[in-house]
Design a protein around this motif. Structure first.
Motif, PDB file in Angstrom:
ATOM      1  N   ARG A  70     -43.027  23.987 -36.148  1.00  0.00           N
ATOM      2  CA  ARG A  70     -42.300  24.785 -37.145  1.00  0.00           C
ATOM      3  C   ARG A  70     -42.364  24.149 -38.524  1.00  0.00           C
ATOM      4  NH1 ARG A  70     -39.566  25.455 -32.444  1.00  0.00           N
ATOM      5  NH2 ARG A  70     -38.001  23.862 -32.850  1.00  0.00           N
ATOM      6  N   THR A  74     -43.646  25.975 -41.768  1.00  0.00           N
ATOM      7  CA  THR A  74     -42.789  26.053 -42.953  1.00  0.00           C
ATOM      8  C   THR A  74     -43.534  25.526 -44.179  1.00  0.00           C
ATOM      9  OG1 THR A  74     -40.805  25.822 -41.614  1.00  0.00           O
ATOM     10  CG2 THR A  74     -40.574  25.346 -43.943  1.00  0.00           C
ATOM     11  N   TRP A  78     -44.110  29.877 -43.905  1.00  0.00           N
ATOM     12  CA  TRP A  78     -43.545  30.734 -42.865  1.00  0.00           C
ATOM     13  C   TRP A  78     -42.719  29.887 -41.937  1.00  0.00           C
ATOM     14  CZ3 TRP A  78     -42.886  31.078 -37.729  1.00  0.00           C
ATOM     15  CH2 TRP A  78     -42.437  32.296 -37.241  1.00  0.00           C
ATOM     16  N   THR A  81     -37.481  30.467 -45.667  1.00  0.00           N
ATOM     17  CA  THR A  81     -36.296  29.636 -45.440  1.00  0.00           C
ATOM     18  C   THR A  81     -35.115  30.082 -46.282  1.00  0.00           C
ATOM     19  OG1 THR A  81     -37.128  28.057 -47.061  1.00  0.00           O
ATOM     20  CG2 THR A  81     -37.617  27.607 -44.740  1.00  0.00           C
ATOM     21  N   SER A  82     -35.287  31.169 -47.036  1.00  0.00           N
ATOM     22  CA  SER A  82     -34.167  31.633 -47.846  1.00  0.00           C
ATOM     23  C   SER A  82     -33.214  32.435 -46.970  1.00  0.00           C
ATOM     24  CB  SER A  82     -34.669  32.498 -49.016  1.00  0.00           C
ATOM     25  OG  SER A  82     -35.345  33.622 -48.516  1.00  0.00           O
ATOM     26  N   GLY A  83     -31.982  32.458 -47.354  1.00  0.00           N
ATOM     27  CA  GLY A  83     -30.959  33.170 -46.609  1.00  0.00           C
ATOM     28  C   GLY A  83     -29.615  32.564 -46.940  1.00  0.00           C
ATOM     29  N   TYR A  87     -28.293  29.294 -42.713  1.00  0.00           N
ATOM     30  CA  TYR A  87     -29.161  30.191 -41.946  1.00  0.00           C
ATOM     31  C   TYR A  87     -30.347  29.444 -41.334  1.00  0.00           C
ATOM     32  CZ  TYR A  87     -32.558  33.826 -40.870  1.00  0.00           C
ATOM     33  OH  TYR A  87     -33.485  34.611 -40.228  1.00  0.00           O
ATOM     34  N   ALA A  88     -31.079  28.703 -42.158  1.00  0.00           N
ATOM     35  CA  ALA A  88     -32.266  27.992 -41.666  1.00  0.00           C
ATOM     36  C   ALA A  88     -31.889  27.003 -40.564  1.00  0.00           C
ATOM     37  CB  ALA A  88     -32.969  27.275 -42.813  1.00  0.00           C
ATOM     38  N   GLU A  89     -30.763  26.328 -40.719  1.00  0.00           N
ATOM     39  CA  GLU A  89     -30.314  25.369 -39.703  1.00  0.00           C
ATOM     40  C   GLU A  89     -29.963  26.078 -38.397  1.00  0.00           C
ATOM     41  OE1 GLU A  89     -29.100  25.562 -42.811  1.00  0.00           O
ATOM     42  OE2 GLU A  89     -29.813  23.682 -43.708  1.00  0.00           O
ATOM     43  N   VAL A  91     -31.202  28.951 -37.332  1.00  0.00           N
ATOM     44  CA  VAL A  91     -32.446  29.415 -36.723  1.00  0.00           C
ATOM     45  C   VAL A  91     -33.138  28.250 -36.020  1.00  0.00           C
ATOM     46  CG1 VAL A  91     -34.772  30.301 -37.224  1.00  0.00           C
ATOM     47  CG2 VAL A  91     -32.766  31.358 -38.291  1.00  0.00           C
ATOM     48  N   GLU A  92     -33.199  27.102 -36.680  1.00  0.00           N
ATOM     49  CA  GLU A  92     -33.834  25.925 -36.066  1.00  0.00           C
ATOM     50  C   GLU A  92     -33.101  25.516 -34.794  1.00  0.00           C
ATOM     51  OE1 GLU A  92     -36.194  22.888 -34.955  1.00  0.00           O
ATOM     52  OE2 GLU A  92     -36.665  24.444 -36.424  1.00  0.00           O
TER      53      GLU A  92
END
Length: 138
Positions: A70, A74, A78, A81-83, A87-89, A91-92
């Motif tokens: 990933r 990234t 891809w 990572t915006s949100g 959010y990104a944490e 998802v991870e």
């Protein structure tokens, strides 16, 4: 599942219930099974002997491999990572949980539980034709 190429072990047939549940939800436009229902299916398949746990060491390695894959994606932009904050944490963390919740498929037993799989793909057909499969004629 296509496993990253940096694992030290040969990846057997595996199931990742969270990914399967997500795919079902996509296929049914959000009307797939709940996490609890999926867990019941996994528990049943484990009880039947059709699934067995991946070793802890292999699960840990799969998690680390997934993180590395990933990070490579990234770096190429891809996934976005915006949100909203966190959010990104989140998802991870979801990906790590999915990698950790990995089960090894025992094909011969899975065919005994779901005989129709023999018609699903060439790989399942090959397993179904093996004479050492329970219920197969010799």
């Amino acid at each position: 599942m296509a496993a990253p190429g940096d694992l030290s072990f040969d990846v057997p047939w595996i199931v990742q219930p969270q990914r399967a549940r997500s795919a079902m939800s996509d296929d049914t436009k959000g009307h797939g099974v709940t996490a609890a229902q999926m867990q019941e299916v996994v528990d049943w398949l484990v009880h039947e002997g059709a699934l067995r746990p991946l070793t802890d060491a292999h699960r840990d390695e799969l998690v680390q491999s997934g993180i590395a894959a990933r990070l490579r994606c990234t770096a190429q932009g891809w996934p976005p990572t915006s949100g909203p904050p966190g959010y990104a944490e989140a998802v991870e963390q979801s990906y790590r949980e999915s990698d950790r919740d990995t089960w090894v498929v025992v094909p011969a037993v899975m065919l005994a539980v779901y005989p129709h799989l023999a018609d699903a793909t060439p790989a399942w057909r090959r397993v179904a034709e093996r004479p050492d499969r329970p219920g197969a004629s010799a």
